[in-house]
Write a protein that holds these residues in place. Sequence first.
Motif, PDB file in Angstrom:
ATOM      1  N   LEU A 115      10.200  47.430  51.857  1.00 32.37           N
ATOM      2  CA  LEU A 115       9.153  47.162  51.626  1.00 32.37           C
ATOM      3  C   LEU A 115       8.552  46.949  53.214  1.00 32.37           C
ATOM      4  N   ALA A 116       9.314  46.314  53.906  1.00 29.72           N
ATOM      5  CA  ALA A 116       9.016  46.026  55.363  1.00 29.72           C
ATOM      6  C   ALA A 116       9.163  47.352  56.179  1.00 29.72           C
ATOM      7  N   LEU A 117      10.105  47.916  55.864  1.00 23.75           N
ATOM      8  CA  LEU A 117      10.456  49.281  56.547  1.00 23.75           C
ATOM      9  C   LEU A 117       8.992  50.149  56.320  1.00 23.75           C
ATOM     10  N   ARG A 118       8.921  50.209  54.844  1.00 21.29           N
ATOM     11  CA  ARG A 118       7.570  51.271  54.532  1.00 21.29           C
ATOM     12  C   ARG A 118       6.595  50.711  55.277  1.00 21.29           C
ATOM     13  N   THR A 119       6.206  49.510  55.437  1.00 18.73           N
ATOM     14  CA  THR A 119       5.068  48.863  56.104  1.00 18.73           C
ATOM     15  C   THR A 119       4.895  49.420  57.439  1.00 18.73           C
ATOM     16  N   VAL A 120       6.082  49.292  58.189  1.00 15.94           N
ATOM     17  CA  VAL A 120       6.181  49.748  59.707  1.00 15.94           C
ATOM     18  C   VAL A 120       5.961  51.051  59.736  1.00 15.94           C
ATOM     19  N   LEU A 121       6.691  51.938  58.878  1.00 16.71           N
ATOM     20  CA  LEU A 121       6.571  53.395  58.940  1.00 16.71           C
ATOM     21  C   LEU A 121       5.254  53.923  58.670  1.00 16.71           C
ATOM     22  N   LEU A 122       4.544  53.138  57.907  1.00 10.42           N
ATOM     23  CA  LEU A 122       2.998  53.609  57.800  1.00 10.42           C
ATOM     24  C   LEU A 122       2.192  53.660  59.077  1.00 10.42           C
ATOM     25  N   GLY A 123       2.570  53.419  60.125  1.00 10.49           N
ATOM     26  CA  GLY A 123       2.031  53.564  61.428  1.00 10.49           C
ATOM     27  C   GLY A 123       0.671  52.956  61.591  1.00 10.49           C
ATOM     28  N   ARG A 124       0.140  51.779  60.972  1.00 13.32           N
ATOM     29  CA  ARG A 124      -0.700  51.164  61.231  1.00 13.32           C
ATOM     30  C   ARG A 124      -1.218  50.921  62.779  1.00 13.32           C
ATOM     31  N   PRO A 125      -2.411  51.165  63.309  1.00 11.88           N
ATOM     32  CA  PRO A 125      -2.532  50.872  64.718  1.00 11.88           C
ATOM     33  C   PRO A 125      -1.907  49.458  65.341  1.00 11.88           C
ATOM     34  N   ARG A 126      -2.154  48.629  64.374  1.00 17.45           N
ATOM     35  CA  ARG A 126      -1.867  47.318  65.110  1.00 17.45           C
ATOM     36  C   ARG A 126      -0.075  47.357  65.302  1.00 17.45           C
ATOM     37  N   THR A 127       0.424  47.984  64.346  1.00 17.62           N
ATOM     38  CA  THR A 127       1.856  48.084  64.277  1.00 17.62           C
ATOM     39  C   THR A 127       2.507  48.770  65.259  1.00 17.62           C
ATOM     40  N   VAL A 128       1.578  50.035  65.639  1.00 19.90           N
ATOM     41  CA  VAL A 128       2.114  50.699  66.580  1.00 19.90           C
ATOM     42  C   VAL A 128       1.892  50.275  67.985  1.00 19.90           C
ATOM     43  N   LEU A 129       0.927  49.567  68.070  1.00 23.07           N
ATOM     44  CA  LEU A 129       0.583  48.701  69.481  1.00 23.07           C
ATOM     45  C   LEU A 129       1.801  47.665  69.695  1.00 23.07           C
ATOM     46  N   ALA A 130       2.171  46.886  68.525  1.00 20.32           N
ATOM     47  CA  ALA A 130       3.288  46.121  68.904  1.00 20.32           C
ATOM     48  C   ALA A 130       4.370  46.607  69.175  1.00 20.32           C
ATOM     49  N   VAL A 131       4.772  47.744  68.659  1.00 22.57           N
ATOM     50  CA  VAL A 131       5.975  48.297  68.950  1.00 22.57           C
ATOM     51  C   VAL A 131       5.891  49.050  70.392  1.00 22.57           C
ATOM     52  N   LEU A 132       4.682  49.310  70.903  1.00 25.21           N
ATOM     53  CA  LEU A 132       4.621  49.953  72.343  1.00 25.21           C
ATOM     54  C   LEU A 132       4.622  48.719  73.360  1.00 25.21           C
ATOM     55  N   VAL A 133       4.134  47.440  72.927  1.00 26.71           N
ATOM     56  CA  VAL A 133       4.289  46.217  73.882  1.00 26.71           C
ATOM     57  C   VAL A 133       5.593  46.070  73.795  1.00 26.71           C
ATOM     58  N   ILE A 134       6.524  46.049  72.778  1.00 26.26           N
ATOM     59  CA  ILE A 134       7.965  45.688  73.160  1.00 26.26           C
ATOM     60  C   ILE A 134       8.669  46.748  73.875  1.00 26.26           C
ATOM     61  N   ALA A 164       5.513  38.344  76.067  1.00 28.44           N
ATOM     62  CA  ALA A 164       4.681  39.277  75.492  1.00 28.44           C
ATOM     63  C   ALA A 164       5.270  39.809  74.143  1.00 28.44           C
ATOM     64  N   ILE A 165       6.576  39.977  74.051  1.00 24.64           N
ATOM     65  CA  ILE A 165       7.230  40.450  72.920  1.00 24.64           C
ATOM     66  C   ILE A 165       6.666  39.265  71.862  1.00 24.64           C
ATOM     67  N   ALA A 166       6.701  38.274  71.953  1.00 27.16           N
ATOM     68  CA  ALA A 166       6.766  37.259  71.148  1.00 27.16           C
ATOM     69  C   ALA A 166       5.209  37.203  70.530  1.00 27.16           C
ATOM     70  N   ALA A 167       4.324  37.312  71.538  1.00 28.48           N
ATOM     71  CA  ALA A 167       3.083  37.074  71.043  1.00 28.48           C
ATOM     72  C   ALA A 167       2.575  38.440  70.406  1.00 28.48           C
ATOM     73  N   ALA A 168       3.071  39.616  70.756  1.00 26.97           N
ATOM     74  CA  ALA A 168       2.756  40.758  69.993  1.00 26.97           C
ATOM     75  C   ALA A 168       3.242  40.480  68.589  1.00 26.97           C
ATOM     76  N   ILE A 169       4.332  39.955  68.407  1.00 29.17           N
ATOM     77  CA  ILE A 169       5.003  39.984  66.984  1.00 29.17           C
ATOM     78  C   ILE A 169       4.199  38.960  66.075  1.00 29.17           C
ATOM     79  N   ALA A 170       3.858  37.878  66.559  1.00 24.10           N
ATOM     80  CA  ALA A 170       3.399  36.696  65.967  1.00 24.10           C
ATOM     81  C   ALA A 170       1.914  37.294  65.559  1.00 24.10           C
ATOM     82  N   ALA A 171       1.078  37.896  66.541  1.00 24.52           N
ATOM     83  CA  ALA A 171      -0.301  38.252  66.160  1.00 24.52           C
ATOM     84  C   ALA A 171      -0.094  39.405  65.104  1.00 24.52           C
ATOM     85  N   THR A 172       0.791  40.241  65.135  1.00 23.20           N
ATOM     86  CA  THR A 172       0.783  41.174  64.315  1.00 23.20           C
ATOM     87  C   THR A 172       1.362  40.747  62.970  1.00 23.20           C
TER      88      THR A 172
END
Length: 394
Positions: free
Chosen positions: A6-25, A272-280
């Motif tokens: 379920l978690a992988l499916r949510t990440v692969l949906l590519g929501r803008p917020r998730t994509v932004l967090a991945v790019l920050v990381i 920055a990684i911690a803030a992006a993950i926590a917010a997302t």
Amino acid sequence: MSPQRLALRTVLLGRPRTVLAVLVIAASLSALDLFAGHIASDRARLEYRAVIGERLGHLAIQRTRGKQNEGAPMFDRDEAARIRQIAEAMPGVALVLPQMSVGGMASTGERSALFRGEGIAADAPAEAPGKLKAGVRNGIAVSVGQARTLGLRNGSNVTLTGAAEDAETRPLSAEVVDIFSTSGLSADARSVLMPFELAQSLLDTQRTERIVVFLTDPAAMEAKRDQLRRALKRGGVAADIRSWQEQSPSFIVEEKTARISFDCVAGMAFAAIAAAIAATISMNALERRREVGTLRALGMRNVSVFLMFAAEALWMAAIGVVVSLVASGLIAWVVNRAALSYSAHHALRPAPMLVELDLNRMTMAVVTAMAVALLAALVPAFKAARGGIAEALT
């Protein structure tokens, strides 16, 4: 469906917020990797400067400090010969050379100046600055600054007077056979290079101050130091063995500065990684309350909800790590190709220092990023798992 899927499916949906967090990381880790590579490249430059440029060698064998108080700060001729024989017999040793530090006064008759010199062997590394001429027993190499001070050029004659405690010194005539640049070297670099025997004559001694060892594999320096220490002990020689890091004061200062700088950059990157993950994760948990409530109503336990959001954070971090590794390698390749192309078209200029990637620090950064992502997701995941079913569905 398992929480991980379920978690992988949510990440692969590519929501803008998730994509932004991945790019920050990915951006944070890539910046950290390149900065670590810069430090590794700078360290390689410092090593070359100390080992070859300043002729410190990888290891230096000196009289133990305790013996210096007994009036024998240097090795006598027999001890020096025995040390050289032991060191040269060891595998992995490329070159063993005697050295002697000497200071004093240099005079041309019109000008005088203090100098800090080094007595070196004729078979010193060819790429080291300052070349002595074979067969010229009084030939010396002088730095550009020293030559400018004394008004010297190739072929000039100069009188050297050594300064030594409890030793009779006498002036000796020398001929300048080379003028070398000390640009890129530390302030501790010697300004006058001379044959080893001439340095002994200036100090009125037949002793040897230290014996420098150059290794074929610098990575095995500590192992070779231990082997050499045991071999000298078996040979009845009391000596200290110092590495090039311990001999170079400038390296110690610059290495400490580099560590502090890396720690600061790493702290900002992981923050920055911690803030992006926590917010997302917090926003995802808030927006998916109905989804979570439905899953809970269908039988999903609190632990599974917690694991789902924690796994989501780990999947984002893992994807960010992969992107950062690709980006770091690509950037390093582009920079190195551009630098090599520039140096090929400007052959008379010094070659640029290429970008290296420090695999040890990169591995540590990956492990730390995964741990930071998990820790940053704990609180929002725990809050999502504690929510009631009725409240989530209203």
